[in-house]
Design a protein around this motif. Structure first.
Motif, PDB file in Angstrom:
ATOM      1  N   VAL A 257       0.775  -0.874   0.219  1.00 18.64           N
ATOM      2  CA  VAL A 257      -0.141  -0.067   0.045  1.00 18.64           C
ATOM      3  C   VAL A 257       0.831   1.318   0.175  1.00 18.64           C
ATOM      4  O   VAL A 257       0.948   2.295  -0.796  1.00 18.64           O
ATOM      5  CB  VAL A 257      -1.110  -0.073   1.616  1.00 18.64           C
ATOM      6  N   VAL A 258       2.172   1.161   0.878  1.00 21.04           N
ATOM      7  CA  VAL A 258       3.171   1.893   1.392  1.00 21.04           C
ATOM      8  C   VAL A 258       3.582   2.524  -0.592  1.00 21.04           C
ATOM      9  O   VAL A 258       3.793   4.050  -0.608  1.00 21.04           O
ATOM     10  CB  VAL A 258       3.789   2.080   1.992  1.00 21.04           C
ATOM     11  N   MET A 259       4.022   1.187  -0.783  1.00 22.60           N
ATOM     12  CA  MET A 259       4.094   1.525  -2.639  1.00 22.60           C
ATOM     13  C   MET A 259       3.395   2.240  -3.252  1.00 22.60           C
ATOM     14  O   MET A 259       3.622   3.021  -4.430  1.00 22.60           O
ATOM     15  CB  MET A 259       4.831   0.312  -2.900  1.00 22.60           C
ATOM     16  N   VAL A 260       2.242   1.198  -3.532  1.00 20.22           N
ATOM     17  CA  VAL A 260       1.351   2.897  -4.385  1.00 20.22           C
ATOM     18  C   VAL A 260       0.689   4.248  -4.310  1.00 20.22           C
ATOM     19  O   VAL A 260       1.553   4.588  -5.155  1.00 20.22           O
ATOM     20  CB  VAL A 260      -0.032   1.596  -4.702  1.00 20.22           C
ATOM     21  N   VAL A 261       0.695   4.654  -3.069  1.00 18.05           N
ATOM     22  CA  VAL A 261       0.537   5.803  -2.360  1.00 18.05           C
ATOM     23  C   VAL A 261       2.165   6.981  -3.040  1.00 18.05           C
ATOM     24  O   VAL A 261       1.448   7.855  -3.154  1.00 18.05           O
ATOM     25  CB  VAL A 261       0.604   5.934  -0.907  1.00 18.05           C
ATOM     26  N   LEU A 262       3.458   6.198  -2.567  1.00 19.43           N
ATOM     27  CA  LEU A 262       4.473   7.120  -2.897  1.00 19.43           C
ATOM     28  C   LEU A 262       4.718   7.255  -4.177  1.00 19.43           C
ATOM     29  O   LEU A 262       4.864   7.489  -4.549  1.00 19.43           O
ATOM     30  CB  LEU A 262       5.674   5.283  -2.453  1.00 19.43           C
ATOM     31  N   GLY A 263       4.188   5.551  -4.949  1.00 17.80           N
ATOM     32  CA  GLY A 263       4.390   5.948  -6.670  1.00 17.80           C
ATOM     33  C   GLY A 263       3.681   6.966  -7.251  1.00 17.80           C
ATOM     34  O   GLY A 263       3.828   7.639  -7.488  1.00 17.80           O
ATOM     35  N   VAL A 264       2.352   6.764  -6.059  1.00 19.88           N
ATOM     36  CA  VAL A 264       1.498   8.216  -6.703  1.00 19.88           C
ATOM     37  C   VAL A 264       1.412   9.245  -6.554  1.00 19.88           C
ATOM     38  O   VAL A 264       1.760  10.087  -7.790  1.00 19.88           O
ATOM     39  CB  VAL A 264       0.034   8.103  -6.744  1.00 19.88           C
ATOM     40  N   ALA A 265       2.377  10.121  -5.554  1.00 20.07           N
ATOM     41  CA  ALA A 265       3.010  10.589  -5.159  1.00 20.07           C
ATOM     42  C   ALA A 265       4.160  11.608  -6.014  1.00 20.07           C
ATOM     43  O   ALA A 265       4.745  12.469  -6.212  1.00 20.07           O
ATOM     44  CB  ALA A 265       3.291  10.253  -3.702  1.00 20.07           C
ATOM     45  N   VAL A 266       5.566  10.592  -5.913  1.00 16.82           N
ATOM     46  CA  VAL A 266       6.091  10.938  -6.894  1.00 16.82           C
ATOM     47  C   VAL A 266       5.686  11.085  -8.514  1.00 16.82           C
ATOM     48  O   VAL A 266       6.770  12.010  -9.086  1.00 16.82           O
ATOM     49  CB  VAL A 266       6.791   9.807  -7.474  1.00 16.82           C
ATOM     50  N   GLY A 267       4.545  10.146  -8.933  1.00 18.11           N
ATOM     51  CA  GLY A 267       4.346  10.581 -10.028  1.00 18.11           C
ATOM     52  C   GLY A 267       3.565  12.074 -10.076  1.00 18.11           C
ATOM     53  O   GLY A 267       3.860  12.937 -11.122  1.00 18.11           O
ATOM     54  N   ALA A 268       2.471  12.598  -9.437  1.00 16.07           N
ATOM     55  CA  ALA A 268       2.456  13.862  -9.447  1.00 16.07           C
ATOM     56  C   ALA A 268       3.109  14.792  -9.217  1.00 16.07           C
ATOM     57  O   ALA A 268       2.963  15.620  -9.551  1.00 16.07           O
ATOM     58  CB  ALA A 268       1.745  14.143  -7.675  1.00 16.07           C
ATOM     59  N   ALA A 269       4.694  14.607  -8.526  1.00 13.14           N
ATOM     60  CA  ALA A 269       5.768  15.451  -8.601  1.00 13.14           C
ATOM     61  C   ALA A 269       6.587  15.427  -9.820  1.00 13.14           C
ATOM     62  O   ALA A 269       6.965  16.600 -10.111  1.00 13.14           O
ATOM     63  CB  ALA A 269       6.683  15.057  -7.188  1.00 13.14           C
ATOM     64  N   GLY A 270       6.484  14.704 -10.546  1.00 11.90           N
ATOM     65  CA  GLY A 270       6.995  15.133 -12.171  1.00 11.90           C
ATOM     66  C   GLY A 270       6.795  15.502 -12.818  1.00 11.90           C
ATOM     67  O   GLY A 270       6.851  16.614 -13.471  1.00 11.90           O
ATOM     68  N   ASP A 271       4.970  15.087 -12.605  1.00 11.69           N
ATOM     69  CA  ASP A 271       3.880  15.988 -13.431  1.00 11.69           C
ATOM     70  C   ASP A 271       3.870  17.612 -12.976  1.00 11.69           C
ATOM     71  O   ASP A 271       3.909  18.791 -13.441  1.00 11.69           O
ATOM     72  CB  ASP A 271       2.653  15.088 -12.652  1.00 11.69           C
ATOM     73  N   THR A 272       4.278  17.803 -12.056  1.00 11.74           N
ATOM     74  CA  THR A 272       4.704  19.229 -11.596  1.00 11.74           C
ATOM     75  C   THR A 272       5.953  19.401 -11.709  1.00 11.74           C
ATOM     76  O   THR A 272       6.046  21.454 -12.278  1.00 11.74           O
ATOM     77  CB  THR A 272       4.398  19.664  -9.888  1.00 11.74           C
ATOM     78  N   LEU A 273       6.660  18.991 -12.025  1.00 11.22           N
ATOM     79  CA  LEU A 273       8.072  19.517 -12.160  1.00 11.22           C
ATOM     80  C   LEU A 273       7.483  19.970 -13.902  1.00 11.22           C
ATOM     81  O   LEU A 273       8.687  20.591 -13.799  1.00 11.22           O
ATOM     82  CB  LEU A 273       9.024  18.391 -11.794  1.00 11.22           C
ATOM     83  N   THR A 274       7.185  18.862 -14.375  1.00 10.88           N
ATOM     84  CA  THR A 274       6.819  19.105 -15.629  1.00 10.88           C
ATOM     85  C   THR A 274       5.882  20.572 -16.212  1.00 10.88           C
ATOM     86  O   THR A 274       6.926  21.120 -17.293  1.00 10.88           O
ATOM     87  CB  THR A 274       6.005  17.884 -16.336  1.00 10.88           C
ATOM     88  N   ARG A 275       5.019  20.412 -15.600  1.00  8.78           N
ATOM     89  CA  ARG A 275       4.775  21.429 -16.210  1.00  8.78           C
ATOM     90  C   ARG A 275       4.823  23.291 -15.666  1.00  8.78           C
ATOM     91  O   ARG A 275       4.939  24.364 -16.160  1.00  8.78           O
ATOM     92  CB  ARG A 275       2.832  21.921 -15.019  1.00  8.78           C
TER      93      ARG A 275
END
Length: 79
Positions: free
Chosen positions: A57-75
């Motif tokens: 569960v922590v892996m899934v949540v961390l993966g979503v958080a990393v994806g959101a952070a990467g999207d923020t960096l891109t924007r």
């Protein structure tokens, strides 16, 4: 619409890391709950004995958080 701006290497790394964490965590949860489909078996070495479900569960949540952070960096880079 496609963009001609190149992606930064950090964006590619965060996307890959996000994918591995989300798919690995979801695969681990399915294996724990249903007993089948162990798609990314190497993630079982990341989960301590007795806490596998919590770790996945922590892996899934961390993966979503990393994806959101990467999207923020891109924007942020486009602005």
């Amino acid at each position: 619409m496609t963009s001609n701006t190149p992606k930064s290497p950090l964006t590619a790394v965060t996307g890959l890391l996000s994918f591995v964490l989300v798919v690995g965590g979801a695969s681990g949860l399915l294996h724990e709950w249903l007993g089948w489909i162990h798609f990314m078996g190497f993630v079982r070495f990341l989960a301590p004995d007795g806490y596998e479900s919590y770790s996945y569960v922590v892996m899934v949540v961390l993966g979503v958080a990393v994806g959101a952070a990467g999207d923020t960096l891109t924007r942020r880079g486009r602005a």
